[in-house]
Design an enzyme around this catalytic site. Structure first.
Site, PDB file in Angstrom:
ATOM      1  N   ASP A 681       0.823  -1.204   0.000  1.00 32.12           N
ATOM      2  CA  ASP A 681       0.000   0.000   0.000  1.00 32.12           C
ATOM      3  C   ASP A 681       0.859   1.257   0.000  1.00 32.12           C
ATOM      4  O   ASP A 681       0.364   2.367  -0.025  1.00 32.12           O
ATOM      5  CB  ASP A 681      -0.982   0.030   1.180  1.00 32.12           C
ATOM      6  CG  ASP A 681      -0.289  -0.145   2.529  1.00 32.12           C
ATOM      7  OD1 ASP A 681       0.941  -0.071   2.570  1.00 32.12           O
ATOM      8  OD2 ASP A 681      -0.992  -0.357   3.523  1.00 32.12           O
ATOM      9  N   ASP A 682       2.178   1.095   0.036  1.00 32.67           N
ATOM     10  CA  ASP A 682       3.112   2.202  -0.136  1.00 32.67           C
ATOM     11  C   ASP A 682       3.700   2.189  -1.540  1.00 32.67           C
ATOM     12  O   ASP A 682       4.742   2.779  -1.792  1.00 32.67           O
ATOM     13  CB  ASP A 682       4.242   2.134   0.892  1.00 32.67           C
ATOM     14  CG  ASP A 682       3.761   2.515   2.284  1.00 32.67           C
ATOM     15  OD1 ASP A 682       4.415   2.108   3.243  1.00 32.67           O
ATOM     16  OD2 ASP A 682       2.737   3.207   2.380  1.00 32.67           O
TER      17      ASP A 682
END
Length: 811
Positions: A681-682
């Protein structure tokens, strides 16, 4: 300098004049093996016990290509058998050849002085078996530094262990690692049961089946068990076993207070006595086997004492970082329903006092309103932060530690438990906002954390070990308390802040206790790097021999600073990758065993099978990037999420059935080294390009005027997502448009135009927890101008940073 070539035959004539630098040859595997016992390379190979691989190496002593050379070396050749000991491993056969050749190159450069020139040519690392019969090929040059010989520069792609370090290391060669790794994969039951039975005490041995597992949601409930039926106790193994082995008078804990000059020590016998006293108090107050105990304490010696006391009587401890808000603490109390909460009245971090008891009081009110009442709150009086007269008190519930615990006996009967009996709960953040109660059990966790500590830090009985992590996180569980004590280590416990009273505090502590192993987070490394070298170099640090990094990927520039300045180019860095859920190291260097690449976690630990998969769950081979998953279980794997098996399976096993999904992105380079790119999710998707935030951050930090950077994704009407970078500058550097352009150009040069930040947001500081973790959730809200959704900022070390960032949003 050495050059490396590949040839299709041992009998092939060298494709160069006799007067040139012949270097090293890789012959094909189906050739005769010859040996010249007078060749120094051959003797070095034999001394290093690296003679059981499959690809031959031709060693040609270096000769000068200069016409002015006054002498020439013999062209007698020798070769050694090189074979990767198992097929289908995470390493190609070319990597076996590569790493083995590096070991041999350390033996000398052919000039007779036993030393290797700093610059040499290495590495296409093509699988020799796949070569055709074409003529030999010259491989491109690769620069390297050698441990203890010279600093690592930006040109050095490898850091080679020195012969002196390797010869004394627990894992002294890549070959030794491969042999152990092979067995751990092919025979995990035999590998781990041999370690478990020889290095730990078991009241009763485990069942015939050492482990059982199902990691595939399509085949039923996810289940992992190790050493089931084995009866043991981790506290007994940490303390009693070491005392029985003669370590009773050895220092177990060195405690360093927030203020310089406040300190203390406990030997193993003294620690056992204090653990038993607290364990007896807990039993006397109704805590039984299987009951939960919440611990909300700072880094006093009483924190690991409380953990060990719970483990001794079979209680399940849940340590909550003493920086979480009352709401966060209440959530955890409500979820695990503890019999007792153990806390401290206050703590000072730097010059700031934090009233922990007030936070606990508010949390207990909140939990009671939600149906969970706690009858007893044991409070330790930390006089250096707050006296008892100034502490809020509830009669009938609150008890002063110092008034009652020392009155109990210093012996306590051990509660023997099954290897699969719960040891602790540790809550970690979840994407839904509700904390996830990660459950670890006893036996497998004990064996794995102790073994990883021993090998990843090359632990020796004479070492003094310091991990800067708080016991409120998994690092403090595995590598402050359990892993070190299981090995009989002397451990430093530090209450204060690493930059108080000045940025040299860490190195003052290192010198004071003669710390040999120093394990910390990249955030702290970058923070101290920003303060300047003078705060490091005014201290000796001669005791240091191994450094470590944990918590997030460390960018190469910070790695080199850590290596060159802190470790004086003589200390290898164990750049570890693992998670709360894994319990112990998954991918990590083993000091002395193989070359390091700055910023890479290198290779998997014993028993760990990492794989990279694409979006459809297909395994990707060779040099690639993908989602990092783990194939098969390992002893310290977490068993479930407390009271939420469904979430456990959906989050970690359903995304890619048959694998444990780590949630991290990863790149594997052509040599098999693993590079963590951050949480999935980064990962920012810019015009179809998947860009890891860690990669962009690393590029920004490589700029000489950038001290720290944090990158998040924001919506972009054209590209889908844009790159938004928060940048902290080196002290004394002013914001300017020219600098902004220079930073963007740095990223364009290092990664590509597609990765150039759309926005540079000047940041005097970044929002971090007191443990040093950057709160990217807050940064995303600021970048997206969702200021009414910032949420709880109470756990930040400096909440004022948030307002500063908001004010600079349009600068």
């Amino acid at each position: 300098m050495l050059n490396l070539f590949v040839t299709s035959s041992c009998n092939a004539a060298p494709p160069f004049p006799a007067s040139s630098n012949p270097g090293i040859f890789f012959p094909s595997p189906a050739t005769a093996i010859t040996s010249d016992y007078s060749n120094p390379y051959f003797h070095y190979c034999k001394e290093r016990h690296i003679n059981s691989f499959h690809h031959s190496l031709y060693f040609y002593p270096t000769t000068s290509s200069s016409s002015s050379s006054s002498s020439s070396s013999s062209t007698t050749t020798s070769s050694c058998l090189l074979r990767p000991p198992f097929a289908g491993s995470f390493l190609s056969s070319s990597l076996s050849t590569f790493s083995s050749s590096l070991t041999r190159i350390r033996g000398g450069d052919g000039d007779g002085d036993g030393r290797r020139d700093k610059n040499f040519s290495m590495g296409g690392f093509t699988d020799v078996a796949a070569l055709d019969s074409s003529a030999a090929r010259k491989i491109p040059r690769l620069n390297a530094a050698v441990l203890g010989e010279s600093p690592a520069t930006e040109d050095d792609q490898l850091i080679l262990p020195s012969d002196q370090f390797s010869s004394n290391a627990n894992i002294s060669s890549y070959h030794q690692y491969l042999e152990m790794y092979k067995r751990s994969i092919e025979d995990p039951a035999g590998f781990w049961s041999d370690i478990a039975s020889s290095e730990f005490f078991w009241k009763q041995k485990w069942d015939q089946q050492v482990y059982s597992e199902n990691l595939d949601v399509r085949k039923g409930e996810i289940k992992i068990e190790w050493f089931k039926g084995g009866i043991t106790n981790i506290c007994y193994n940490c303390l009693d076993r070491n005392i029985e082995a003669g370590l009773g008078e050895k220092i177990a804990l060195y405690w360093e207070g927030n203020e310089p000059g406040f300190d203390g020590t406990l030997t193993y016998i003294e620690l056992l006595h204090k653990v038993c006293q607290l364990a007896n108090f807990l039993k006397d107050n109704g805590v039984r086997k299987g009951d939960a105990v919440v611990i909300y304490m700072p880094m006093l010696m009483e924190l690991p004492i409380a953990m060990l006391a719970c483990a001794r009587i079979g209680a399940v401890h849940s340590v909550v970082f003493a920086g979480f808000s009352s709401e966060s603490l209440a959530q955890r109390i409500i979820d695990c329903k503890p019999k007792i909460v153990i806390t401290c009245n206050a703590v000072k971090r730097g010059s700031k006092a934090i009233h922990l008891k007030d936070i606990v009081d508010a949390a207990l009110i909140d939990s009671a309103q939600n149906g969970v009442s706690v009858a007893t709150c044991l409070c330790y009086e930390n006089e250096s932060a707050l006296n008892r007269e100034s502490t809020k008190w509830k009669e009938g519930r609150d008890i002063w530690w110092q008034d009652v615990v020392p009155t109990y006996p210093t012996t306590c009967t051990v509660e023997w438990v099954d290897a699969e009996f719960p040891l602790f709960l540790l809550y970690t953040s979840g994407s839904t906002g509700k904390p996830k109660g990660v459950l670890h059990t006893t036996g497998g966790y004990m064996v794995y954390t102790a073994t990883t500590f021993k090998y990843a830090f090359d632990y020796k009985p004479s070492d003094v070990y310091w991990c800067t992590a708080d016991c409120g996180w998994i690092t403090g569980h595995s590598y402050v308390t359990y892993g070190p004590l299981l090995n009989g280590a002397s451990v430093v416990v530090f209450e204060g802040a690493p930059n108080y009273p000045d940025p040299g505090r860490c190195w003052d502590i290192v010198d004071k206790y003669k710390v040999t192993i120093f394990y910390t987070a990249p955030t702290l490394v970058r923070s101290l790097m920003r303060e300047g070298n003078e705060h490091v170099t005014r201290y000796s640090r001669k005791s240091l021999r191994v450094l470590g990094s944990v918590g997030e990927p460390i960018n190469p520039s910070a790695w080199r600073w850590f290596f060159n300045v802190v470790g004086e180019s003589r200390c290898p860095i164990s750049d570890t990758w693992w998670q709360t859920e894994t319990g112990g190291f998954m991918i990590t260097p083993l000091p002395g065993a193989w070359p390091q690449k700055p910023g890479s976690a290198t290779f998997p630990f014993f028993g760990v099978q990492p794989v990279l998969v694409d979006e459809k769950g297909n395994e990707i081979e060779g040099e690639c990037s993908g989602y990092l998953c783990l194939k098969s279980s390992w002893p310290s794997a977490f068993r479930t999420l407390y009271n939420d098996q469904e979430r456990y399976e959906v989050t970690y096993f359903k995304p890619f059935p048959g694998y444990y999904f780590t949630g991290d992105g990863c790149t594997r380079d052509k040599d098999g080294y693993y590079w963590l790119t951050g949480r999935v999710d980064d990962v920012i998707n810019v015009s179809g390009h998947r860009i890891g935030t860690a990669e962009v951050e690393s590029a920004l930090v490589s700029h000489p005027q950038c001290a720290e950077a944090a990158v998040v994704g924001v919506e972009h009407e054209v590209k889908g997502q844009g790159i938004y970078a928060f940048v902290t500058l080196v002290d004394g550097v002013s914001y300017s448009e020219e600098l902004r352009k220079s930073l963007i150009l740095t990223v364009r040069k290092q990664i590509g135009a597609f990765a150039a930040p759309d926005k540079i947001h000047w940041a005097p500081g970044l929002p971090k927890t007191r443990s040093g973790k950057i709160m990217r959730r807050i940064l995303r809200k600021i970048a997206s101008k969702q200021l009414d959704e910032l949420g709880d900022t109470s756990t930040l070390a400096d909440p004022g940073v948030v307002n500063q960032l908001i004010e600079l949003a349009d600068c």
